[in-house]
Write an enzyme that holds these catalytic residues in place. Structure first.
Site, PDB file in Angstrom:
ATOM      1  CB  THR A  18      29.940  43.446 -44.269  1.00 43.70           C
ATOM      2  OG1 THR A  18      31.140  43.549 -43.490  1.00 43.70           O
ATOM      3  CG2 THR A  18      30.279  43.134 -45.714  1.00 43.70           C
ATOM      4  CB  CYS A 185      18.566  81.560 -47.385  1.00 42.82           C
ATOM      5  SG  CYS A 185      18.414  80.216 -48.573  1.00 42.82           S
ATOM      6  CB  CYS A 499      42.183  44.747 -12.081  1.00 40.54           C
ATOM      7  SG  CYS A 499      42.420  46.076 -10.896  1.00 40.54           S
ATOM      8  CB  CYS A 575      -0.870  41.142 -47.603  1.00 42.57           C
ATOM      9  SG  CYS A 575      -1.757  41.565 -46.088  1.00 42.57           S
ATOM     10  CG  ASP A1044      56.097  48.184 -10.573  1.00 42.67           C
ATOM     11  OD1 ASP A1044      56.641  49.163 -10.034  1.00 42.67           O
ATOM     12  OD2 ASP A1044      54.999  47.726 -10.215  1.00 42.67           O
ATOM     13  CD  GLU A1081      46.240  49.197  12.787  1.00 44.92           C
ATOM     14  OE1 GLU A1081      45.484  49.892  12.091  1.00 44.92           O
ATOM     15  OE2 GLU A1081      47.426  49.511  13.004  1.00 44.92           O
TER      16      GLU A1081
END
Length: 1500
Positions: A18, A185, A499, A575, A1044, A1081
């Protein structure tokens, strides 16, 4: 090659598909079968074409496999077709021995590889491939240790038909080839045999039915060639024994005529004829530098080519050649002949001649040349029916030989051919017919008028720049820039994405690769759509790029997945010409593949490429033709889930049966009462047969209308017929379908019971009427109506219940928006117009306006506006999420306060919401192992019951004839008027029908799926997505939970927990240190650097920091740089302090004067600070001990002790030096989630073992473990070792649940018995996990295991219900308990049966009452017993070895100190001072166990 080793192809018709989901299911399932190489299912043609290995599969087994999936498969032609295979010869390049086993397993797993023979001594491999599925280049990419046999390459690259010379040791062979019918062929044989290693040339003659082959006997044998021709489907015989080639007179003549490079002298002798010309070719099909060198080396060996330069980027080759010896057309063919023969070459510029002859002579020749070179035209012919490269070669071979055809390029992928021809000699229509004559469907493309292109100018034509430019433009009709770059599109299945950052990572990195134009990755579907330049890169290479990023990637072969399909209602057609007008207009549009309009139904079916065109454009196109077009309304109400149709059907069935059943029951009760009355009479006074007849005839219902037919029996018959055939219609249909598929289900039993009862009664009645019996026979016409009433009632209630179980899914589906507001904006994002459209008309790239309170109709990216968005319905996250420009939004979430403009990235079935719905749907339909057992049981159950029923019938007949007394005693309806035989048969019959009625595999079959559906639904409502019955069932068996650390137990992002200033504040203030450190930093990419910068910005309440120059980073040590321009930052901060001071002062004036003086003094200090500072430059060093020591700074013992203490607590300690003075210590840690300790405690109280597994160092691991109460830790474990650890635990006989955040844990998640992935919203796509927790909450781990236990308990209760009922019910029905007086009528049996099904479903629905315990509930139970673990209680295992490293045992004093420390800690709450000595400072008591701590660390 042995023909049995061949590969066959079979086409099977498949009815019952389907949608594309059916196609996908068949392709997935059949593709997994052993020996199946490739499956292609077409929904339009309703066929499946399967390429398979005849040794492992047959057409019949494949047909049955499709049948078993619930489709009707029909095999029209049982004779399979042989599939052409090619042989690729590979040899090892590197000096060490390649891993043959690995190579063999890699290649055998590859689609299209049928066989591989390896010869380790000769370091070669011969691979048999199906060329329509895979080519030699792809094989080489898969096994980088091997290369195509160079011998073959060199030989082939040198071939150019006219100038190839017979090499030494070549043999010529003539073979008779039978069965060839046309040129297709001959081309097939030439193409196939010509590619074999060792075959130099082959010519096949159709007229003589023979093939002449020149080959090298040391590389290939006659037998091999013969077998290959036979494998192509043509019988072959050797005509003449092969003989070595010797140069004959013709060859010598040819050699004489072979042009030789002219020496300089000869050039001087013939100045009027020599000239050097340049021609430029466009070459399609080059993939890499090896193609470039191939072409260059092949052409430079030709005598008449003086130089060649090939450019991969421009896809061009510039050739300098001797125009008097060769034409550009011959050069073009020579390039096309270069191995592997896949290059498509066209000439874009004519010859630029450097003429040595006088200019006048060349000018005189021009008019003649221009007249003699006619114009050529180009046409594109659409060709349908091509299946493989052999078809392509046949068409190219035949058409190129036609008169007037200059060149032809046929594309299998685009299903078309581009022909350049001379309009004076042929026409497109003639060419189209020629292709049709070959057996293909050919149509002229309506979109392109024949292009007029300048014919190939002769070598003497001067260089016409303008014409050439015009010509170059004419060569390819360019629709847009993308196509100018000849882009192709491919889809790649990507696994391991967890993520949005994974998506961004793949998109960002792929865009950097050469030859890739655009990338779009869908997280939930795990699919990447890539537009690329096929001349620079190929899908397998793109998949390899993705693999290098650490994700799994496979190319999706069936690219139709990217096609959009549109169903439209078109009004206003009158038509067939209207139909033609719409179809022809639409198919001319770029991006529309297929369009079919039906006048009768007013429907249009369109297939299109969503990249190029969208549903709105298609509707506008139809409307512009003067028709009305609208979408076919899709049912978004999830009606297939609420079981409304079934509920309606069974309700109707129940009411019909009930309507007829009530009178039947009335009659039956009346007869029972009367029979009882008669029985008492009969016992009191023995009545004779005649008296009995008289009494019967005196009763109204027993009066006979005709002899043998009483009113009672007639009424019963009339009331039974409608029920039997109208009420029981569905049962008959389902029973027929079941028997047709050779299975037996509940419906078969019901149909058996009712039909037998009805047929038996009817036969007895007819016999009685025939015999004109005086006494009415006793019939069972009352059984079917009562059976059907109870069963229909049971089914009705069951479907009502099932509808309830799917509520969760229906709720998800109802989240989808129905409309969207599409806006058009100008370059400054100013709204120009907006329109309201159906959500299905939204196209990728549309800009959509979402007003406050509106739902997001599709996934997208915000391009303007700020707002808070409620994503709770999808992610379960209660807090609204802030969205600004660049944020991604999810379909179905609700916009709260601001208006947003978003650009659609995923529409339709690709949105996150659609994918979640699909996930939940799949989960609810997947079977739990226990359910598979139940289904199997039900399969044996029905035949078993039928046997029991027959045995019951026979046993009672035997007992009746042996001991009639027994029947007489226990048969309720017995009276003497009936003959003994009839009594016995009737009694036996009643017992056997009751057995059929009471037996119920339904309750067995319903026990699991109803519980699983309710369980997964309840889970989804609570933010726990369980992928199917299996994990739901496995979770309750879990004995070990492995966590973990990073991102699971902890937040996964480092946070500054403390900054300690090491100098007096009058030398350098804390704010100044923060400003300097934050600026330094801000240039670092290290996570710790980012954490420090974030902290400094928060503390200083600013987004902008100072300037950083001379930034240097030394990995593993630290950074050094110079910082300036921080004074403004501090001044801004000091103004804030002053403002505060002024406010404070004004408040303090009200208070006592002594307090005022202190405030003023503080104002004076701040005022001094805020004086303008000169722009100063600071030299900054930030890093570990080693970095400071390396830069000549001394670290004293106090600082060292402080660092050691932080490290012991699992933090990272970083030192800061400004202008060569140590002035700060920063402690950074990954903080533990607040609920982690509670979750671990509850899991332990549930009797589970909890383990922490991390790649981090053992100090950190121990610190985190002690905080959450875990006693067993595996530290410093690599991701691959995590899998080994899980396996090790499983080998100990434990069921393991692994909880991870999915990035590096996915292998372990997949290995564990139950993988639980912690998601943060759209992470629902984590492939490896069985359970996905939508909320980032560890208590959901507890909830998922708890839910599993509750569900399995419910399944067991259901099984007990079902089994006890059957085990007790069947013997009662069979009459085993008759001596106790337990006798059942058939209707009682069916009532009990219905009750059992309903009871099972109701029992499952009790799961809906499941409530996930809240944090507060857990806390109440657990607080009393919880306590942190001291380091001595934790056992640490480092790496993969299992040597447990326990901490040393503490002495009595230490234990007392520990205890007192814990109590003091709980009493004192740490507060952070301005210089932040608080939270994480070691408390005084820790000094007492200092020596113990040192030992600890050394032990690790």
């Amino acid at each position: 090659m042995d023909p049995s080793m061949g590969v066959n192809s079979v086409t099977i018709s498949v009815e019952g598909m389907t949608c594309s989901s059916c196609v996908w299911t068949i392709e997935q399932q059949i593709g997994k079968l052993n020996g199946v190489h490739h499956v292609k299912v077409s929904l339009e043609e309703k066929t499946a074409t399967i390429i398979y290995d005849p040794k492992l599969q047959t057409p019949k087994t494949l047909q049955e496999a499709i049948d078993d999936m619930g489709f009707d498969a029909i095999l029209h032609n049982p004779n399979p077709l042989p599939v052409l295979t090619n042989t690729v010869f590979l040899s090892a390049i590197a000096s060490p021995t390649p891993p043959w086993d690995h190579i063999q397993s890699t290649l055998l797993k590859t689609k299209g590889v049928t066989d591989i023979k390896i010869s380790p001594q000769q370091r070669t491999a011969v691979v048999t491939i199906i060329p329509s599925l895979v080519n030699a280049n792809q094989i080489i990419e898969l096994v980088p240790d091997l290369s195509l046999d160079t011998g073959t390459l060199e030989k082939k690259s040198g071939t150019c038909e006219d100038y190839s010379m017979a090499q030494a040791g070549e043999v010529m062979l003539k073979m008779k080839v039978e069965g060839m019918t046309c040129h297709s062929c001959t081309s097939t044989i030439e193409g196939k045999i010509g590619k074999l290693q060792g075959v130099q040339r082959i010519k096949v003659s159709l007229d003589n039915q023979e093939a002449t082959v020149v080959y090298q006997p040391h590389l290939i044998t006659v037998e091999e060639i013969k077998k290959q021709i036979e494998a192509a489907g043509f019988p072959a015989f050797v005509k003449k024994q092969p003989k070595y080639l010797r140069l004959g007179s013709i060859d010598i003549e040819r050699l004489k005529n072979t042009p030789v490079k002219f020496s300089e002298g000869s050039q001087q002798r013939n100045p009027s004829y020599t000239n050097d010309s340049t021609v430029t070719f466009i070459i399609d099909g080059m993939h890499c530098k090896s193609c470039v060198s191939n072409i260059e080396s092949a052409l430079s060996t030709l005598q008449y080519v003086s130089s060649i330069v090939v450019s991969l980027e421009n896809r061009s080759a510039v050739v300098k050649y001797n125009a008097s010896l060769v034409t550009p057309e011959t050069l073009r063919k020579a390039i096309e002949a270069v191995s592997p023969g896949q290059y498509r070459v066209s000439i874009i510029s004519g010859a630029e001649s450097t003429l040595n002859s006088p200019s006048s002579s060349s000018l005189q020749k021009i008019p003649l040349n221009i007249v003699s070179q006619p114009l050529t035209q180009e046409t594109v012919i659409n060709i349908d029916g091509m299946t493989c490269n052999s078809c392509v070669q046949s068409i190219e071979g035949v058409i190129s030989k036609k008169a007037g055809v200059k060149s032809i390029r046929v594309s299998l992928a685009n299903a078309n051919g581009t022909v350049e021809y001379d309009p004076l000699l042929t026409s497109p229509e003639t060419l189209r017919k020629a292709i049709e004559d070959m057996g293909f469907d050919a149509t002229l493309s309506g979109t392109n008028e024949p292009l007029v292109v300048i014919a190939q100018p002769s070598s003497e034509t001067p260089h016409l720049t303008a014409t050439n430019e015009f010509y170059a433009k004419m060569m390819t009709p360019i629709h847009n820039k993308e196509e100018a770059k000849t882009s192709s599109k491919c889809y790649i299945q990507v696994t391991g994405m967890t993520c949005a950052s994974c998506v961004a990572n793949i998109e960002r990195n792929l865009r950097r690769e050469e030859g890739i134009y655009s990338v779009l990755v869908a997280l939930m579907a795990g699919k990447a759509e890539v537009r690329y330049n096929p001349t620079v890169t190929q899908p397998p290479m793109i998949a390899e790029f993705i693999r290098e990023l650490g994700f799994g990637a496979t190319v999706i072969e069936n690219t139709d997945e990217g096609d959009g399909v549109l169903e439209l209602i078109v009004r206003g057609m009158t038509c067939a010409s209207c139909v033609h007008k719409i179809e022809s207009t639409l198919t001319k549009h770029r991006g529309i593949f297929y369009c079919s309009v039906a006048l009768a139904t007013n429907k249009a079916h369109v297939k299109y490429d969503p990249e190029i065109i969208g549903p709105r454009d298609i509707i506008h196109t139809i409307e512009s033709l003067g028709f009305e077009a609208s979408l076919v309304k899709k049912d978004r109400s999830a009606s297939h889930l609420d079981h409304k149709r079934e509920i309606r059907q069974w309700r109707r069935s129940f009411l019909v049966s009930l309507f007829f059943c009530i009178p039947v029951m009335g009659l039956m009760i009346y007869m029972m009462v009367m029979d009882h009355h008669l029985a008492t009479l009969h016992h009191n006074q023995n009545m004779s047969q005649e008296e009995m007849v008289n009494v019967h005839s005196s009763m109204f219902l027993e009066r006979q209308i005709l002899p043998g037919l009483s009113i009672m029996n007639l009424l019963s018959f009339l009331l039974c017929v409608p029920v039997q055939f109208f009420g029981g219609w569905y049962f008959y249909i389902h029973a027929y379908k079941a028997l047709k598929h050779k299975t037996a289900n509940m419906d078969v039993l019901i149909v058996l019971a009712t039909t037998i009862a009805f047929a038996y009664s009817l036969v007895i009645l007819l016999v009685a009427m025939y015999e004109r019996a005086k006494v009415n026979p006793i019939t069972f016409f009352d059984t079917p109506p009562m059976l059907f009433v109870f069963i229909a009632l049971g089914r009705w209630l069951e479907h009502i219940a099932k509808g309830k179980t799917s509520e969760a899914l229906a709720k998800l589906i109802s989240l989808q928006a129905t409309e969207a507001t599409i806006v058009t904006i100008d370059s400054d994002n100013i709204l120009l117009s907006e329109e309201q459209v159906d959500v299905e008309l939204v196209q990728r790239g549309d800009i959509i306006k979402v007003v406050p309170g509106g739902k997001f109709p599709v996934d997208g990216r915000v391009i303007e506006g700020h707002s808070m968005v409620d994503e709770s319905l999808i992610t379960g996250e209660a807090m609204p999420v802030a969205k600004k420009s660049g944020s991604t939004v999810i379909a179905g979430s609700i916009n709260q306060n601001g208006s947003l403009l978003i650009r659609a990235t995923h529409v339709g079935a690709d949105t996150t919401l659609s994918q979640i719905v699909k996930l939940v749907e799949e989960a609810q339909t997947s079977k739990a192992p226990i359910q598979q057992f139940a289904d199997k049981l039900s399969g044996y159950f029905v035949p078993f019951i039928v046997i029991i029923s027959i045995v019951t019938l026979l046993v009672w007949i035997i007992i009746g004839f042996l001991n009639f007394q027994l029947v007489e005693t226990y048969f309720a309806g017995y009276n003497r008027s009936i003959s003994r035989t009839e009594t016995i048969i009737r009694f036996a019959f009643q017992a056997s029908i009751t057995v059929l009625c009471i037996a119920c595999p339904c309750s067995l079959g319903l026990a699991t799926p109803t519980a699983v559906m309710v369980g997964t639904g309840v889970g989804a409502q609570n933010g726990i997505l369980i992928k199917g019955g299996e994990p739901l069932e496995m979770a309750h068996k879990v004995k070990v939970v492995v966590f973990d650390k990073t991102g699971t137990i902890t937040h996964g992002t480092p946070v500054v927990s403390q900054i300690k200033v090491l100098v007096e504040s009058n030398r350098i203030s804390r704010n100044k240190i923060l400003a300097i450190v934050g600026t330094a930093e801000s240039h670092s990419e290290h996570p710790l650097g980012a954490a420090i910068t974030k902290y400094c910005k928060q503390e200083l309440d600013t987004e902008v920091l100072g300037t950083c120059i001379d930034f240097q980073v030394v990995p593993g040590c630290g950074i050094c740089c110079k910082v300036t321009n921080i004074e403004g930052l501090l001044r801004k901060n000091n103004w804030r302090i002053e403002e505060n001071n002024i406010k404070n002062a004004s408040l303090v004036q009200i208070d006592a004067s002594n307090e005022q003086s202190s405030t003023l003094s503080s104002m004076i200090i701040d005022a001094q600070l805020s004086k303008a500072l000169n722009a100063q430059q600071y030299k900054v060093l930030i890093g570990n001990r080693e970095w400071m020591t390396r830069n000549g700074l001394v670290i004293n013992n106090d600082i060292d002790d402080s660092m050691t203490e932080h490290e012991r607590r699992g933090r990272t300690a970083v030192l800061v030096a400004v202008d060569d003075v140590l002035c700060g210590l920063i402690a950074i840690a990954d903080t533990v989630k607040p609920e982690a300790e509670l979750a671990v405690h509850i899991l332990k109280s549930m009797g589970l073992e909890v383990i922490l597994m991390t790649g981090d160092n053992s100090k950190t691991a121990r610190s985190i473990a002690s905080q959450v109460g875990i006693t067993k830790v595996f530290a410093e474990v690599l991701p691959s070792h995590k899998v080994a650890k899980v396996k090790q635990l499983q080998e100990e006989g434990k069921q393991v649940a692994m909880v991870g955040d999915g990035i590096n844990d996915s292998p372990a998640l997949a290995m564990a018995n139950v993988g639980i992935a912690i998601g943060t919203g759209t992470d629902v796509a984590i492939e490896a996990a069985d359970v996905v927790l939508i909320r980032n909450d560890l208590l959901d781990v507890v909830a998922s295991i708890d839910l599993s236990r509750k569900t399995v308990k419910r399944i067991r209760i259901n099984f007990v219900f079902a089994l006890i009922y059957n085990l007790i019910g069947i013997p009662i029905a069979a009459g085993v308990f008759m001596p106790i007086g337990l006798v059942l009528q058939p209707w009682m049996g069916s009532a009990a049966m219905a009750a059992s099904s309903v009871s099972v479903v109701l029992s499952s629905l009790f799961l809906k009452l499941y409530r996930k315990p809240t944090y507060e509930n857990y806390e109440l139970h657990a607080r009393s017993q919880m306590g942190r673990k001291s380091p001595s209680e934790i056992s640490i295992h480092v790496g993969i070895d299992d040597a447990s490293r326990n901490s040393p045992k503490l002495g009595l004093l230490d234990r007392i100190v520990n205890y007192s420390r814990a109590s003091i800690n709980s009493l004192l709450s740490d507060k952070r001072s301005l210089n932040s000595v608080g939270t994480s400072e070691p408390d005084k008591h820790s000094l007492l166990v200092g020596d113990c701590r040192e030992d600890d660390d050394t032990a690790l």
